[in-house]
Design a protein around this motif. Sequence first.
Motif, PDB file in Angstrom:
ATOM      1  N   PRO A 119      -6.633  -1.766   1.480  1.00  0.00           N
ATOM      2  CA  PRO A 119      -6.535  -3.158   1.942  1.00  0.00           C
ATOM      3  C   PRO A 119      -7.233  -3.293   3.297  1.00  0.00           C
ATOM      4  O   PRO A 119      -7.338  -2.329   4.059  1.00  0.00           O
ATOM      5  N   LYS A 120      -7.702  -4.489   3.605  1.00  0.00           N
ATOM      6  CA  LYS A 120      -8.425  -4.702   4.858  1.00  0.00           C
ATOM      7  C   LYS A 120      -7.606  -4.291   6.074  1.00  0.00           C
ATOM      8  O   LYS A 120      -8.131  -3.710   7.014  1.00  0.00           O
ATOM      9  N   THR A 131      -3.589   3.153   0.416  1.00  0.00           N
ATOM     10  CA  THR A 131      -4.375   2.408  -0.555  1.00  0.00           C
ATOM     11  C   THR A 131      -3.439   1.708  -1.531  1.00  0.00           C
ATOM     12  O   THR A 131      -2.238   1.959  -1.545  1.00  0.00           O
ATOM     13  N   VAL A 132      -4.010   0.861  -2.374  1.00  0.00           N
ATOM     14  CA  VAL A 132      -3.200   0.112  -3.337  1.00  0.00           C
ATOM     15  C   VAL A 132      -3.074   0.844  -4.666  1.00  0.00           C
ATOM     16  O   VAL A 132      -2.276   0.453  -5.515  1.00  0.00           O
ATOM     17  N   HIS A 171       0.860  -1.187   0.000  1.00  0.00           N
ATOM     18  CA  HIS A 171       0.000   0.000   0.000  1.00  0.00           C
ATOM     19  C   HIS A 171       0.896   1.238   0.000  1.00  0.00           C
ATOM     20  O   HIS A 171       2.101   1.132   0.214  1.00  0.00           O
TER      21      HIS A 171
END
Length: 181
Positions: free
Chosen positions: A166-167, A149-150, A69
């Motif tokens: 991602p979780k 974030t990705v 991330h």
Amino acid sequence: AIIGYFIIGPFMSGVLAVLTAGVNVLVKAKLIPLAAIFIEPAKVLFLNNALDHGIFGPIGYEQVKTLGHSALFLLVPNPGAGLGLLLAYWFFGKGEMKEAAPGMILIHFFGGIHEVYFPYVLANPLTIIGMIAGGIVGTGTLTFLNVGTVATPSPGSIFSVVALSPKNCMFGVLLSVVLSC
């Protein structure tokens, strides 16, 4: 068009070059939250996409390869600070801007169109201080919690932010949006 090409275009290119240099210095010095000092004024000059996709995107994708991330993806599209500004106008503003603020909140926060709050900042330039503070707090939260974030949330709606988080980063990313607001 000629004036725009020969005068405004080079001027804006110069502004972008200065902002890029400032942001690069902060990234190298690991003072990423202070990048908001350059980012927020650049955003209201409609340089948000140039910064987001031209500077932070490439660096962020390199970080994703190693970390999974990147906080850099949220430096520009974090909807929190803009939401805070629009909420302030809605509750404390006057006239047409106050009346339009609820609709602008929907467009900005849920639609991801940040440009709708730029006229609010341009109408009262002192509000840029709040925008910078919100950016610093949001990015500081991301870097402190080592979340991101990705990919770049584009458009920068809360839905895009959630979809690209991602979780294991979700709580921290949402916290950065809330705190920057």
